[in-house]
Enzyme design. Structure first.
Site, PDB file in Angstrom:
ATOM      1  N   ASP A 183       3.408  -0.695  11.350  1.00 34.29           N
ATOM      2  CA  ASP A 183       2.940   0.632  10.941  1.00 34.29           C
ATOM      3  C   ASP A 183       2.295   1.265  12.157  1.00 34.29           C
ATOM      4  O   ASP A 183       1.577   0.598  12.908  1.00 34.29           O
ATOM      5  CB  ASP A 183       1.934   0.532   9.793  1.00 34.29           C
ATOM      6  N   ARG A 243      -2.203  12.617  10.061  1.00 36.69           N
ATOM      7  CA  ARG A 243      -0.903  13.197  10.401  1.00 36.69           C
ATOM      8  C   ARG A 243      -0.641  14.375   9.469  1.00 36.69           C
ATOM      9  O   ARG A 243      -0.890  14.291   8.275  1.00 36.69           O
ATOM     10  CB  ARG A 243       0.171  12.121  10.238  1.00 36.69           C
ATOM     11  N   ASP A 270       0.796  -1.234   0.000  1.00 36.89           N
ATOM     12  CA  ASP A 270       0.000   0.000   0.000  1.00 36.89           C
ATOM     13  C   ASP A 270       0.827   1.283   0.000  1.00 36.89           C
ATOM     14  O   ASP A 270       0.299   2.357  -0.238  1.00 36.89           O
ATOM     15  CB  ASP A 270      -0.943   0.010   1.202  1.00 36.89           C
ATOM     16  N   HIS A 271       2.123   1.190   0.262  1.00 36.71           N
ATOM     17  CA  HIS A 271       2.924   2.397   0.494  1.00 36.71           C
ATOM     18  C   HIS A 271       3.676   2.905  -0.735  1.00 36.71           C
ATOM     19  O   HIS A 271       4.125   4.050  -0.738  1.00 36.71           O
ATOM     20  CB  HIS A 271       3.944   2.140   1.605  1.00 36.71           C
ATOM     21  N   ARG A 282       8.645   3.919  11.804  1.00 28.42           N
ATOM     22  CA  ARG A 282       9.712   3.739  10.819  1.00 28.42           C
ATOM     23  C   ARG A 282      10.997   3.170  11.416  1.00 28.42           C
ATOM     24  O   ARG A 282      11.802   3.875  12.011  1.00 28.42           O
ATOM     25  CB  ARG A 282       9.975   5.100  10.162  1.00 28.42           C
ATOM     26  N   SER A 308       5.589   7.951  12.558  1.00 29.36           N
ATOM     27  CA  SER A 308       5.538   6.614  11.973  1.00 29.36           C
ATOM     28  C   SER A 308       6.432   5.644  12.734  1.00 29.36           C
ATOM     29  O   SER A 308       7.418   6.031  13.359  1.00 29.36           O
ATOM     30  CB  SER A 308       5.992   6.665  10.507  1.00 29.36           C
TER      31      SER A 308
END
Length: 775
Positions: free
Chosen positions: A188, A470, A123-124, A667, A665
């Protein structure tokens, strides 16, 4: 053949998706319930009884689900906010950007198969440019190497693969995998979306996911519990999004850190299941571990609509374990009367700057924020339900009936292929398109910076309104001058039609082409489609039973994928005379530490993506970004360039940061990159939860000033030594000796949250190194 799943067999589940074609039904059901995939309610109930007897008090819902997944409910020390819990999550989910590194780490572990049901969701990596179909096709071509790696790695190691175009990870989880009482971890930060279905879904870094996929108990600091008691009823222009926008304004971006936010009270029943998911999703913006709602009839209805009626029946049977005990105590309680709650809009530049929509025009004028709305964007993982799209379409239809279209640009992001197909079938997509909307791919798109925006130049001051979660500086379009505001899809649609922030749809009028004044009626929309969901295209790849012949290729010459080399172990000594790479001023999110957008394509190549290390952080020395002094040469350069130079010359370094360092995020690259480029410690006033854990997993030392004012003692040209590491232990502060260039010294105390296991990660060089040592 049937596989035992705890309380159901997969053969019985094949028939569960009652409202879609039989061929697709079997595939989705099997994708959802692999062997061992479902939480065993009996086991959870047994654990709850053990813990309740030990603690001798009523339990919150959060505690029931979390403690219900304890690895050792009899012996586990439990103290909210203090002890670390060892848990057995039921499932893992990974989006494609983070799955690359997670799967690379899992491959490095040497294990043959994942130990719990796991999925990858593409999806990213789909950039919004033209429209859904064209953007998806281009993404498949551009990212073919990465998609092939993820598909083959999934097939090799037993991980389900949702192809590009399937939808956003959190929407897919809600439609397929979440249910009351399940514990799921996802790579995520908005994984908590599943709390809308009574699940404990927690965002983590890839190394945490590897632990769970490897069958190792997963560690989580025992969360505190913040209760949000809802009374009254939602109505009119007020939406579920306004609940979390209000809560964000109350708690701020760090007010939920270390806690689960648990919603309860009579007002809960006025919110749809997908509305509850919206609220839980954006709970990530207050730093919460996760958010959750108690099981109720809205969840039951949603599970029936998505082919999970059998689970709904079981949830009814075990309902007492899926709601809080009477008399349970919360660490903090917030009261919100939904009948009095007004529509909100938060921003710009931070998701906790809350304003009533009725006041935003005046506030914008006062602060010099651009009033003209350039783009309105609806959808994303936060607000792309059938109900969201229906309510937005009801407003668009009113405008069209009066001859109006959007004055601003308008984009629509469906959350999943199922939502896209259903809103297309039911006419919502056409209405939104007719009013001026462009329907984008079923993907994250502009919400995460995957937006090839052309209407303004970089540096041009402008305003956008979104239904995203965000809105940090440059988050959506890489333009630091874009003022991004977060609100509900309904308010976004109304403001896009009006073209200005200075418009309150509850009281203000629009003007038709013939000069007629009219006011928009409050939005309406069905919670669920009357004709059931249209599943759309089948986009799921189930891992084969036999995968010995599957080959996972990583080209050594690739600039997008790179097999991992283990990090070096701790040398057993204190870390002396480390350079300050950068002293960061103010907010430093994971977007600042490891930017997304165009950098997403390097998520599987640690060395290449490390070229974005801290390029968005503000250097306190000169208020510049990506411009720091190389203390070895005296010249100024980019942060990653100076870091590489220090590493090449055998010089260790530290980063100095401010409050809530690493918010945003989940991340993992924001922790991998400093470790890869020679960093040893990150010293800040306070950390965001996920980032602190990610740093520990990679063998770094996340440390906090015992006295926050000591931040001011550190100068950019200092050398820092961290002493006492041979006796490094839980709860024991360490000492930092700061050597200034003028020959003077300061000695300060630094705190940490390491436990014994995490100290072993540091000593081994990383959690992955430690895992290998234990094999």
């Amino acid at each position: 053949m049937s596989y035992y799943c705890g309380w159901l067999t997969c053969s019985s589940l094949i028939c569960m998706r009652l409202h879609v074609s039989s061929a697709f039904s079997a595939k989705v059901a099997m994708s959802r319930f692999e062997p061992g995939s479902s939480v065993n309610y009996e086991k959870m109930r047994e654990n709850i009884k053990i813990v309740r007897k030990r603690l001798n008090r009523p339990l919150t819902l959060s505690e029931k689900i979390v403690y219900g997944h304890l690895d050792d409910p009899v012996g586990q020390e439990i103290d909210r906010g203090r002890t670390y819990l060892r848990l057995r999550p039921d499932r893992v989910a990974m989006q494609d950007a983070t799955a690359q590194m997670a799967m690379l780490q899992f491959i490095s572990s040497g294990l043959p198969k994942v130990a719990v049901p796991s999925t990858i969701h593409c999806d990213h990596l789909i950039e919004a440019q033209i429209g859904g179909a064209q953007d998806l096709q281009r993404a498949k071509e551009v990212n073919q190497e990465v998609y092939n790696f993820l598909a083959t790695a999934g097939a090799k190691y037993g991980v389900g693969f949702w192809k590009p175009g399937s939808g956003i990870i959190h929407q897919i989880i809600l439609e397929n995998y979440a249910y009351p009482g399940v514990m799921l971890i996802g790579t995520d930060s908005h994984t908590p979306n599943g709390g809308g279905l009574g699940a404990i879904c927690i965002g983590v870094g890839g190394a945490d996911a590897v632990d769970v996929m490897a069958g190792i108990p997963w560690e989580l600091k025992c969360p505190k519990v913040i209760g949000v008691r809802l009374t009254g009823t939602l109505s009119g222009w007020t939406s579920p999004k306004d609940v979390i926008l209000k809560v964000a304004g109350i708690l701020t971006v760090k007010g939920g850190t270390g806690a689960i936010v648990e919603y309860h009270g009579p007002g809960v029943d006025s919110i749809s299941c997908t509305g509850m998911a919206t609220i839980c999703n954006m709970g990530a913006e207050i730093g919460a571990t996760t958010s959750v709602f108690p099981y109720n009839h809205r969840m039951r209805t949603y599970m029936h609509a998505t082919g999970r009626g059998d689970i709904a029946s079981l949830s009814d049977e075990f309902k007492d374990d899926l709601v809080p005990d009477k008399g349970c105590e919360y660490d903090q309680v917030i009261e919100i009367n939904l009948s009095e709650l007004k529509p909100h809009i938060n921003g710009p530049f931070t998701p906790d700057l809350a304003h009533p929509v009725s006041e935003i025009g005046a506030i914008a004028k006062k602060n010099g924020w651009p009033l003209e709305v350039k783009v309105g964007l609806i959808g994303s993982c936060t607000n792309s339900s059938y109900e969201d799209m229906g309510r937005a379409a009801s407003l668009a239809k009113q405008a069209l009936d009066k001859g109006l279209k959007c004055k601003a640009q308008f984009t629509v992001t469906p959350g999943s292929e199922q939502i896209r197909a259903t809103i297309e079938r039911d006419g919502y997509a056409k209405i939104l398109s007719d009013v001026g909307g462009v329907v984008l791919a079923n993907a994250c798109g502009p919400c995460i910076g995957q937006w090839d925006r052309k209407d303004v130049k970089k540096g041009e001051k402008n305003t956008i309104v979104t239904s995203f979660n965000r809105n940090f500086t440059a988050r959506n379009d890489a333009n630091p001058a874009t003022h991004a505001f977060v609100t509900s899809p309904e308010i976004v649609t109304a403001l896009a039609i009006a073209g200005t922030l200075n418009f309150n749809p509850e009281t203000d009028y629009l003007t038709t082409p013939n000069g007629e004044k009219f006011k928009l009626e409050p939005p309406t929309g069905d919670e669920l489609p009357s004709r059931d969901f249209d599943p759309g295209q089948d986009t799921y790849q189930h891992p084969p039973k036999e995968s010995s012949s599957v080959k996972v290729d990583v080209n050594p010459a690739s600039n997008r994928l790179q097999l991992l080399e283990p990090f070096d172990k701790w040398h057993g000594k204190d870390l002396e005379d480390m350079r300050v790479l950068i002293k960061v001023k103010g907010k430093c999110t994971t977007d600042h530490i490891s930017a997304a957008g165009p950098w997403l394509k390097f998520r599987g190549h640690l060395d290449n993506i490390s070229n974005n290390l801290l390029i968005g952080a503000v250097n306190i020395e000169n208020d510049a970004v990506n411009k720091i002094k190389n203390q070895l040469t005296g010249e100024y350069g980019g942060v990653p360039d100076v870091a590489r130079h220090y590493k090449a010359n055998g010089v260790n370094w530290v980063v100095i940061g401010d409050e809530n360092y690493g918010e945003g995020s989940s991340r993992e690259h924001a922790a991998l990159e400093p470790r890869h480029l020679g960093g040893r410690a990150i010293i800040v006033k306070s950390f965001a939860r996920i980032h602190e854990t990610n740093l520990k997993k990679q063998g770094l030392l996340p440390l906090t000033f015992a006295d926050p004012h000591d931040y001011d003692k550190i100068r950019p040209d200092d050398k820092i030594s961290i002493m006492g590491l041979k006796s490094f232990g839980p709860g024991k502060p360490v000492t930092a000796v700061i050597k200034h260039s003028d020959g003077s010294k300061d000695s300060i105390s630094l705190n940490h949250t390491f436990n014994e296991t995490q100290i072993e990660w540091f000593q081994a060089g990383s959690a992955l190194n430690r895992m290998k040592e234990l094999q």
